[in-house]
Design a protein around this motif. Sequence first.
Motif, PDB file in Angstrom:
ATOM      1  N   VAL A  97       0.831  -1.288   0.091  1.00 45.18           N
ATOM      2  CA  VAL A  97      -0.027   0.141   0.140  1.00 45.18           C
ATOM      3  C   VAL A  97       1.015   1.246   0.128  1.00 45.18           C
ATOM      4  N   LEU A  98       1.959   1.093   0.409  1.00 40.97           N
ATOM      5  CA  LEU A  98       3.091   2.258   0.629  1.00 40.97           C
ATOM      6  C   LEU A  98       4.266   1.884   0.520  1.00 40.97           C
ATOM      7  N   ALA A  99       5.215   2.547  -0.316  1.00 39.11           N
ATOM      8  CA  ALA A  99       6.517   2.111  -0.605  1.00 39.11           C
ATOM      9  C   ALA A  99       7.463   3.251   0.262  1.00 39.11           C
ATOM     10  N   LEU A 100       8.324   2.662   0.839  1.00 40.46           N
ATOM     11  CA  LEU A 100       9.207   3.533   1.898  1.00 40.46           C
ATOM     12  C   LEU A 100      10.046   4.572   1.138  1.00 40.46           C
ATOM     13  N   ASP A 101      10.355   4.439  -0.043  1.00 39.85           N
ATOM     14  CA  ASP A 101      11.293   5.345  -0.772  1.00 39.85           C
ATOM     15  C   ASP A 101      10.727   5.983  -1.884  1.00 39.85           C
ATOM     16  N   ALA A 102       9.193   6.173  -1.895  1.00 40.51           N
ATOM     17  CA  ALA A 102       8.391   6.765  -3.059  1.00 40.51           C
ATOM     18  C   ALA A 102       8.399   8.592  -2.192  1.00 40.51           C
ATOM     19  N   PRO A 103       8.736   9.341  -3.035  1.00 38.85           N
ATOM     20  CA  PRO A 103       8.806  10.808  -2.772  1.00 38.85           C
ATOM     21  C   PRO A 103       7.263  11.174  -2.438  1.00 38.85           C
ATOM     22  N   LEU A 104       7.066  12.374  -1.669  1.00 38.34           N
ATOM     23  CA  LEU A 104       5.773  12.805  -1.243  1.00 38.34           C
ATOM     24  C   LEU A 104       5.189  12.997  -2.510  1.00 38.34           C
ATOM     25  N   LEU A 117       2.312  19.242  -0.955  1.00 36.75           N
ATOM     26  CA  LEU A 117       1.993  19.400   0.316  1.00 36.75           C
ATOM     27  C   LEU A 117       1.986  20.791   0.798  1.00 36.75           C
ATOM     28  N   PRO A 118       2.524  21.559   0.142  1.00 29.76           N
ATOM     29  CA  PRO A 118       2.297  23.067   0.468  1.00 29.76           C
ATOM     30  C   PRO A 118       0.950  23.480   0.373  1.00 29.76           C
ATOM     31  N   ASP A 119       0.016  22.577  -0.549  1.00 32.59           N
ATOM     32  CA  ASP A 119      -1.210  23.150  -0.935  1.00 32.59           C
ATOM     33  C   ASP A 119      -2.230  22.691   0.325  1.00 32.59           C
ATOM     34  N   PRO A 163      -3.267  23.405   4.025  1.00 33.48           N
ATOM     35  CA  PRO A 163      -2.996  24.475   4.961  1.00 33.48           C
ATOM     36  C   PRO A 163      -2.122  24.551   6.099  1.00 33.48           C
ATOM     37  N   LYS A 164      -1.763  23.085   6.665  1.00 33.14           N
ATOM     38  CA  LYS A 164      -0.797  23.166   7.675  1.00 33.14           C
ATOM     39  C   LYS A 164       0.497  23.077   6.996  1.00 33.14           C
ATOM     40  N   TYR A 165       0.962  23.220   5.958  1.00 33.13           N
ATOM     41  CA  TYR A 165       1.991  22.944   5.365  1.00 33.13           C
ATOM     42  C   TYR A 165       2.470  23.830   4.161  1.00 33.13           C
ATOM     43  N   ALA A 166       1.616  25.096   4.589  1.00 35.50           N
ATOM     44  CA  ALA A 166       1.814  26.291   3.518  1.00 35.50           C
ATOM     45  C   ALA A 166       3.084  26.718   3.841  1.00 35.50           C
ATOM     46  N   ASP A 167       3.629  26.794   4.835  1.00 34.11           N
ATOM     47  CA  ASP A 167       5.166  27.222   5.207  1.00 34.11           C
ATOM     48  C   ASP A 167       6.176  26.812   4.370  1.00 34.11           C
ATOM     49  N   LEU A 168       5.952  25.865   3.591  1.00 37.79           N
ATOM     50  CA  LEU A 168       7.078  25.041   2.606  1.00 37.79           C
ATOM     51  C   LEU A 168       6.879  25.476   1.186  1.00 37.79           C
ATOM     52  N   LYS A 169       5.844  26.123   1.034  1.00 42.01           N
ATOM     53  CA  LYS A 169       5.892  26.657  -0.602  1.00 42.01           C
ATOM     54  C   LYS A 169       6.890  27.104  -1.253  1.00 42.01           C
ATOM     55  N   ASP A 170       7.835  27.666  -0.670  1.00 40.82           N
ATOM     56  CA  ASP A 170       8.898  28.266  -1.351  1.00 40.82           C
ATOM     57  C   ASP A 170      10.171  27.404  -1.159  1.00 40.82           C
ATOM     58  N   ASP A 171       9.898  26.313  -0.480  1.00 39.63           N
ATOM     59  CA  ASP A 171      11.187  25.380  -0.269  1.00 39.63           C
ATOM     60  C   ASP A 171      10.791  24.107  -0.956  1.00 39.63           C
ATOM     61  N   PRO A 172      11.566  23.837  -2.020  1.00 42.01           N
ATOM     62  CA  PRO A 172      11.244  22.540  -2.879  1.00 42.01           C
ATOM     63  C   PRO A 172      11.780  21.448  -2.200  1.00 42.01           C
ATOM     64  N   ARG A 173      12.438  21.334  -1.302  1.00 42.63           N
ATOM     65  CA  ARG A 173      12.854  20.177  -0.556  1.00 42.63           C
ATOM     66  C   ARG A 173      12.089  19.322  -0.181  1.00 42.63           C
ATOM     67  N   TRP A 174      10.751  19.776   0.020  1.00 37.44           N
ATOM     68  CA  TRP A 174       9.784  18.825   0.566  1.00 37.44           C
ATOM     69  C   TRP A 174       9.388  17.567  -0.534  1.00 37.44           C
TER      70      TRP A 174
END
Length: 400
Positions: A102-109, A117-119, A121-132
């Motif tokens: 159901v889930l792959a450990l090494d699949a990226p977000l 992820l920045p879309d 609301p809880k994670y909007a802080d990361l919108k300018d950081d592509p490392r997510w």
Amino acid sequence: MRFPSLLRRAALAAAVTLGGCAAPPPAPSQLDAEMQRLMAAAHVPGLAVAIIRDGQVTQRGAYGYANVEKRQPLRTDTIMYGASLTKAAFAYMVMQLVDEGVLALDAPLPALLNKPLPDYPKYADLKDDPRWRQVTPRMLLSHTSGLLNWRFINENNQLDFKYPPGTRYVYSGEGLNILQLVVEERTGLPLQTLMQQRVFDRFGMRDSSMVWRKEWEGRETTHYAKDGAVIAHKRRGEARAAGSMDTTINDYAAFMAGVLRGEGLSPAAYREMLSPQMAIVSLQQFPSHWPGDTDLWREVGLTIGLGWPLYQSPRGPAFFKEGNDDGTNNFALGFARQRDGMVLLSNSSNAQAMFLPAVEYVYGKTCLPWFWMNYIPYDRPELMTPQARTHPVLSAGCGL
């Protein structure tokens, strides 16, 4: 001044020689007496303990008070806050999903979430950081995403990366909550349902839940700060992978015994969970996002697995998890080879000062990385000062 590396290795070797043969567990009356002695010395009002041998719970005990003011005794079915012991139970559930594809450990977000992820609301802080985009479930489970523990630690109260993803162990409750989001979207089920079906029901944990239950009214602990100040038991209404679980010593001991048996996971998934993902180089666990490295823990092989810190004890590979909050100190320890373990749950911020002597009373020298965990014994106040970081006892490789 530090001991030379050769002397550290000699100290560890001596501990292995002395502690490699498992002594029989203490008799219940002896365990009761020692736990109560340690509680009095460390000023702990309530403690629950369980001992596991060969994957089976063999002893349980509850001491002191769930509520001091009411003289309400702590019992083995008293509802206690699990705090970050929640993370270990969540990790075990996640590894079941990995097992099932159901889930792959090494699949990226980006490959796992319904939207960036920045879309959310809880994670909007990361919108300018592509490392997510580089973050994977493996990083989130092993606390190597680079995200700090909680955003409120920052002065601006915003979430950010302290290190590039996959480069350093940094304990992150935020990361576990992101993985919760992934798991809920991939399964279509809320976390409370997943944990109930896959962990609590499996191990017969009848009094464990990710949210408060009304029928527990009057059975819960009151919590106590270091100075004895009263802290009410929180009735959490939202399931959070990083720490919302209420449980009992009966229940968490049953879970820990199941983990030691490897129940519910394939051998491959079990090995992966307890395999080193990255060496831990921080002097202490908190705040682990601070810069600076040490080789102090190299002798005991302190690393992070998937959900559990790992190290090499005189009894062989060991894994553990702590759970701390205001008025709560908890600890679970397992020895993989013997399938032995120990669980300690408390309603006090003072209990971590008795955990090392409690563990060593049962198992002898274990080489537990107690200073990294801030499990400084109640009778060694000199080790609580900043100067303790260069104390020779820390460099001996195997504790006090």
